[in-house]
Design a protein around this motif. Structure first.
Motif: not given
Ligand code: NOJ
Length: 461
Positions: A118-120, A161-163, A297-299, A328-330, A408-410
Motif C-alpha cells: 500500500h504505497w510505502d 497491490i493497492n491502487e 475494488a476501491n470505489i 472535493k470528490f464528487v 495520514f491522508e498522503w
Molecule cells: C485510496 C487509498 O487506497 C487510501 O490509501 C486513501 O486513503 C483513500 N483512497 C482515500 O483517499
C-alpha cells in the motif's frame, strides 16, 4: 432485506497511514517517510512519524473493531518494517509485530485481510531504481515469501497491490505523491509492467507457501463511469468508456486489469503506445495472469457518460447539484452499483469492495460527540446501490469501509478525515463518530439498517 449470509463487513487501513513508529525496532525508511520530511510536499509539512500510533496501540484499535462488530480487517504490512533494506536481512521485531496483530485479530474473532503493498516502498529499493528496476518483481516476491511464510498459516485473504493507478499516477506521473516524479510515459509503461509482474509473482508465492487454499486478489482504484440514464445505449456507452484506454495517462482500468484478468494488454492501448511499450518477456503475461479468486475494488467518485448519436461514449459535464466531500470528490454513490456490475461482466470474478468512504468536516462538538450525518447518508446510499448489484446477480464478497480511523491522508496530511473513529492527533484519543455507531448497527443487522426506510437510516438507537 439483508446482504448474503457470507458477506464480510469490514474496515480498512494501511501501514504508512496509521502505524507511526517509523524509527522504532529496526524499521527502515519508506519513500513516504522521506517525502513527508521534504518541505512543501505534504499539507503543513505533516509526516508519517506518529500517525495514529497504531504500532503501539494496535490492541486498543482491535478492541474498537471488536466492539463495533467488525468481521474483517484489511490492513497492509510495511515492507521496510519487515525488510529495512527492502531485500535481504529480515527485521525480526518488525515481522513479530504483524504476527502479534494477526493473533490479536483472530483472538477477537476478526478475519485478517492483508495487503502486501500500500504505497510505502522501502527507500533503499527506491535508491536502487525502485519500480523502474527490472528486479522489482523478484524483490516483491522475496518480500511476499517472508510475509507468507510467517503468516499464511493464519491469514487466508490476500491483496497484492493497492491502487496501482494512484501510486504510479500520483507518484511518478504527476509528482504529487512520493517519490514526487514526473516521468515520461515510456517510463510509466515500464513501471506498470514491473507492477503487474510483481503482482503475478506475489500470487505464485502466496499459493506456493499457503498451507490451505488462499483467497487472492488486488485492490485497484476503480475508474467509475455511470450511464446518464438507464437506456441500453447509455449503459453500453458507460461500459465502453469504463474499459477504454483513452489517453496516455495512468488513469484507466484496462491497462492494469486486462493483463491480470484477461492475460493481455488491451488492443487500444497497444495500438496507441506501440512505440513506447517495454519489452514483454516470453512468460510475462502468464506470470501476470495467474488465476486470482476475487476482484477487489476501491470505489470512490464516478463520472457520467451518455451515448452520442453514433453510440460512442460522451463524457457529461458535472451536474450543478452534485455533492462534494470535504476532499472535493464528487459523491456518486451509484458507482457502487455500476462498477461492481461492469467489473463482474468483464472479468467474471466475485466482487469485494476493498474501500469505500468519504472525507468529511468532522470535529468534536461541545458535548464530546462527533456528528457526521453526511457520512451515514453517503454510506447508506452506497450500500443500497451495492445491494442492488447483488440482487441483480453480481456476486458480492464483502465491503470494507475506508477507514477505521482518521489517518495520514498522503499529501493531504491529517487534513482529510475519512475514519469511522475520530482521532485527536495531539492526544491520540479515539472517539466514535455517529457513523461508527451506525455501522455497528449495519453489521449487526447484516445490512438491514442501511436498507431500511429512509427515515430509519437516521433513527438513533
Ligand atoms: C485510496 C487509498 O487506497 C487510501 O490509501 C486513501 O486513503 C483513500 N483512497 C482515500 O483517499
Amino acid at each position: 432485506m439483508t446482504f448474503p449470509d457470507t458477506f464480510a463487513w469490514g474496515v480498512a487501513t494501511a501501514s504508512a497511514q496509521i502505524e507511526g513508529a517509523t524509527n522504532l525496532d529496526g524499521r527502515g525508511l519508506s519513500i513516504w517517510d522521506v517525502f513527508s520530511h521534504t518541505p512543501g510536499k505534504v499539507w503543513l509539512n505533516q509526516t508519517t512519524d506518529i500517525a495514529c500510533d497504531h504500532y503501539r496501540r494496535y490492541k486498543d484499535d482491535v478492541a474498537i473493531m471488536k466492539a463495533m462488530g467488525v468481521q474483517a480487517y484489511r490492513f497492509s504490512t510495511s515492507w521496510s518494517r519487515v525488510l529495512p533494506e527492502g531485500a535481504g536481512k529480515i527485521n525480526a521485531p518488525g515481522l513479530d509485530f504483524y504476527d502479534r496483530l494477526t493473533d490479536e485479530l483472530l483472538a477477537n474473532g476478526i478475519t485478517p485481510w492483508l495487503t502486501l503493498y500500500h504505497w510505502d516502498l522501502p527507500y533503499e529499493l527506491h535508491c536502487r531504481g525502485g519500480w523502474l528496476n527490472p528486479d522489482m518483481p523478484h524483490w516483491f516476491a522475496a518480500y511476499t515469501d517472508v510475509i507468507t511464510k510467517r503468516l499464511s498459516d493464519r491469514i487466508h485473504h490476500w491483496m497484492t497491490i493497492n491502487e496501482p493507478q494512484c501510486f504510479v499516477g500520483l507518484g511518478y506521473e504527476r509528482g504529487e505523491h512520493a517519490p514526487g516524479y514526473k516521468l515520461p510515459f515510456r517510463e510509466l509503461l515500464r513501471i506498470g509492467h514491473h507492477v503487474l509482474l510483481s503482482h503475478g509473482r506475489a500470487v505464485q508465492t502466496i499459493r506456493a507457501n499457503a498451507p490451505q487454499p488462499a483467497q487472492i486478489g488486488l485492490a485497484p482504484h476503480a475508474i467509475n463511469k455511470i450511464p446518464a440514464t438507464e437506456s441500453p445505449q447509455d449503459i453500453a456507452a458507460a461500459r465502453d468508456a469504463m474499459f477504454a484506454f483513452k489517453d496516455k495517462t495512468c488513469w484507466s482500468n484496462c491497462w492494469w486489469l486486462d493483463p491480470i484478468f484477461l492475460g493481455r494488454y488491451p488492443d487500444d492501448m497497444l495500438a496507441s503506445c506501440a512505440e513506447e511499450m517495454p519489452r514483454i518477456g516470453a512468460n510475462d503475461m502468464e506470470i501476470i495472469s495467474q488465476p486470482v479468486d476475487f476482484f477487489g475494488a476501491n470505489i470512490y467518485a464516478g463520472s457520467y457518460v451518455k451515448a452520442g448519436p453514433d453510440g460512442k461514449p460522451i463524457e457529461m459535464p458535472w451536474r450543478t447539484n452534485l455533492s462534494l466531500s470535504a476532499f472535493k470528490f464528487v459523491m456518486t454513490p451509484e458507482t457502487l452499483y455500476w462498477s461492481p456490475r461492469f467489473y463482474y461482466e468483464r472479468y467474471g470474478k466475485p466482487i469485494c469492495i476493498t474501500e469505500s468512504g468519504m472525507s468529511n468536516v468532522d470535529s468534536v462538538c461541545l458535548d464530546g460527540n462527533v456528528r457526521d450525518p453526511e457520512r451515514i447518508d453517503y454510506n447508506a446510499r452506497c450500500l443500497r446501490h451495492l445491494w442492488r448489484a447483488g440482487q441483480e446477480g453480481t456476486p458480492l464478497i464483502g465491503y470494507f469501509h475506508w477507514s477505521l480511523l482518521d489517518n495520514f491522508e498522503w499529501s493531504e496530511g491529517y487534513k482529510e478525515r475519512l475514519g469511522l473513529v475520530y482521532v485527536d492527533f495531539d492526544t491520540q484519543q479515539r472517539i466514535w463518530k455517529d457513523s461508527a455507531r451506525w455501522y455497528q448497527d449495519v453489521i449487526a443487522t447484516n445490512g438491514a439498517r442501511a436498507l431500511a426506510s429512509d427515515a430509519d437510516v437516521f433513527r438513533t438507537t
